[in-house]
Motif scaffolding. Structure first.
Motif, short mmCIF file in Angstrom:
data_model
loop_
_atom_site.label_atom_id
_atom_site.label_comp_id
_atom_site.label_asym_id
_atom_site.label_seq_id
_atom_site.Cartn_x
_atom_site.Cartn_y
_atom_site.Cartn_z
N VAL A 59 70.06 49.82 22.52
CA VAL A 59 68.74 50.36 24.54
C VAL A 59 70.37 50.21 25.70
O VAL A 59 69.39 50.91 26.21
N ALA A 60 70.32 49.22 25.71
CA ALA A 60 72.01 49.17 26.59
C ALA A 60 72.55 50.31 27.03
O ALA A 60 73.07 50.77 27.88
N ALA A 61 73.10 50.71 25.19
CA ALA A 61 73.99 52.46 25.90
C ALA A 61 72.69 53.68 26.35
O ALA A 61 73.06 54.50 27.32
N GLN A 62 71.45 53.36 26.70
CA GLN A 62 70.95 53.95 27.45
C GLN A 62 70.90 53.82 29.14
O GLN A 62 69.58 54.64 29.40
N SER A 63 71.37 52.93 28.87
CA SER A 63 70.79 52.02 30.97
C SER A 63 72.30 53.19 31.79
O SER A 63 73.14 53.79 31.29
N ASP A 64 71.07 53.69 33.26
CA ASP A 64 71.56 54.47 33.95
C ASP A 64 73.53 52.77 34.55
O ASP A 64 74.39 53.52 34.80
N TRP A 65 73.02 51.72 34.41
CA TRP A 65 73.98 50.54 34.86
C TRP A 65 74.24 48.99 33.99
O TRP A 65 72.54 48.46 34.02
N LEU A 66 74.95 49.05 33.65
CA LEU A 66 74.98 47.41 32.98
C LEU A 66 75.51 46.95 33.46
O LEU A 66 76.76 46.95 34.40
N ILE A 67 75.20 45.42 33.09
CA ILE A 67 76.13 44.21 34.22
C ILE A 67 76.14 43.47 32.77
O ILE A 67 74.99 42.41 32.50
N ASP A 68 77.54 43.26 33.09
CA ASP A 68 77.54 42.00 31.71
C ASP A 68 77.85 40.36 31.08
O ASP A 68 78.89 40.36 32.00
N VAL A 69 77.08 40.04 30.90
CA VAL A 69 77.09 38.38 31.75
C VAL A 69 77.94 37.91 30.07
O VAL A 69 77.68 37.88 29.66
N GLY A 70 79.00 37.10 30.82
CA GLY A 70 79.40 35.90 29.61
C GLY A 70 79.76 35.18 30.38
O GLY A 70 79.91 34.55 31.09
N PRO A 71 81.50 34.81 29.52
CA PRO A 71 82.22 35.62 28.05
C PRO A 71 81.14 35.02 26.99
O PRO A 71 81.20 35.74 26.08
N GLY A 72 80.62 34.17 27.38
CA GLY A 72 79.85 33.58 25.94
C GLY A 72 78.92 33.02 26.57
O GLY A 72 78.05 33.56 27.60
N ALA A 73 78.09 32.63 25.50
CA ALA A 73 76.73 32.19 25.71
C ALA A 73 76.64 30.95 26.23
O ALA A 73 77.42 30.14 26.12
N GLY A 74 75.39 30.33 26.66
CA GLY A 74 75.32 28.26 27.45
C GLY A 74 76.13 28.60 28.50
O GLY A 74 76.92 29.65 29.04
N ASP A 75 76.99 27.27 28.00
CA ASP A 75 78.13 26.91 28.58
C ASP A 75 79.09 27.63 29.27
O ASP A 75 80.01 27.40 29.81
N GLU A 76 79.55 28.65 27.84
CA GLU A 76 80.28 29.53 28.25
C GLU A 76 80.26 30.58 28.96
O GLU A 76 81.46 31.58 28.88
N GLY A 77 78.93 30.84 29.10
CA GLY A 77 78.76 32.50 29.94
C GLY A 77 78.38 32.53 31.39
O GLY A 77 78.82 31.36 32.39
N GLY A 78 77.29 32.83 32.93
CA GLY A 78 77.54 32.72 33.72
C GLY A 78 78.36 33.17 34.81
O GLY A 78 78.12 33.66 35.68
N LYS A 79 78.99 34.50 33.95
CA LYS A 79 80.30 34.48 35.06
C LYS A 79 80.01 36.55 34.58
O LYS A 79 79.73 37.27 33.54
N ILE A 80 80.25 37.24 35.82
CA ILE A 80 79.77 39.31 35.60
C ILE A 80 81.53 39.58 35.10
O ILE A 80 81.89 38.95 35.55
N VAL A 81 81.69 40.07 32.97
CA VAL A 81 82.24 40.27 32.77
C VAL A 81 82.90 41.31 32.83
O VAL A 81 84.20 41.77 32.91
N ALA A 82 81.87 42.36 33.18
CA ALA A 82 81.76 44.26 33.06
C ALA A 82 80.81 44.34 33.49
O ALA A 82 80.11 44.04 33.69
N GLU A 83 80.67 45.39 34.36
CA GLU A 83 79.71 46.47 34.87
C GLU A 83 80.43 47.68 35.50
O GLU A 83 80.64 48.43 35.21
N GLY A 84 78.89 48.21 35.09
CA GLY A 84 79.74 49.56 34.81
C GLY A 84 78.05 50.65 34.25
O GLY A 84 77.45 50.04 33.72
N VAL A 85 78.33 52.17 34.44
CA VAL A 85 77.90 52.83 33.21
C VAL A 85 78.51 52.50 31.98
O VAL A 85 79.51 51.61 32.08
#
Length: 154
Positions: free
Chosen positions: A104-130
């Motif tokens: 599904v993500a591969a069909q998106s126009d734009w992705l925002i990848d939040v991480g770097p991990g889950a829970g307490d290890e996440g919450g930051k934008i790791v990558a964004e773009g096509v």
């Protein structure tokens, strides 16, 4: 009677078919008419709400936010749902998905990848773009799975 059976039964009734066709188009043809909402999964309930919205006249300029709408769906049903979501975008709407399915993500126009991990290890934008750009970001744990979905080389 299931939605699929009702489509056959009410084939000549345009007002009824409008609702049934949308339910079938988003992969809910197996549901029984009148089925209690308490028997629906979260994903089914979310798709029922989406079907209600899809039946309305499209005006564009609407924001749709969906949380994992393809969870539990067979890939062919997920594809049917994605067709409808692409149709919303084509009509001038914005669709935001929280999704872990890289197909599904591969069909998106734009992705925002939040991480770097889950829970307490996440919450930051790791990558964004096509999708292709996010798939190449070394700091993204999602990148290698996205590369597979996109059939990109490492």
């Amino acid at each position: 009677m299931t939605v699929e059976s009702a489509c056959e039964f009410f084939a000549g009734e345009a007002p009824i078919m409008r609702s049934l066709d949308v339910l079938r188009a988003i992969g809910l043809g197996y549901l029984r008419l009148g089925q209690p909402a308490t028997e629906l999964s979260g994903g089914e309930a979310q798709r029922i709400k989406l079907a209600t919205e899809l039946q309305r006249a499209q005006r564009g300029d609407t924001l749709y936010i969906l949380d994992e709408p393809t969870t539990g769906l067979h890939p062919s049903d997920a594809d049917r749902l994605l067709e409808q979501l692409h149709g919303l975008v084509d009509a001038g709407n914005t669709v935001i998905l929280v999704e872990h399915d890289m197909r599904v993500a591969a069909q998106s126009d734009w992705l925002i990848d939040v991480g770097p991990g889950a829970g307490d290890e996440g919450g930051k934008i790791v990558a964004e773009g096509v999708p292709e750009a996010v798939a190449r970001r070394a700091q993204s744990r999602t990148a290698r799975y996205l590369r597979d979905a996109l059939s990109l080389e490492d």
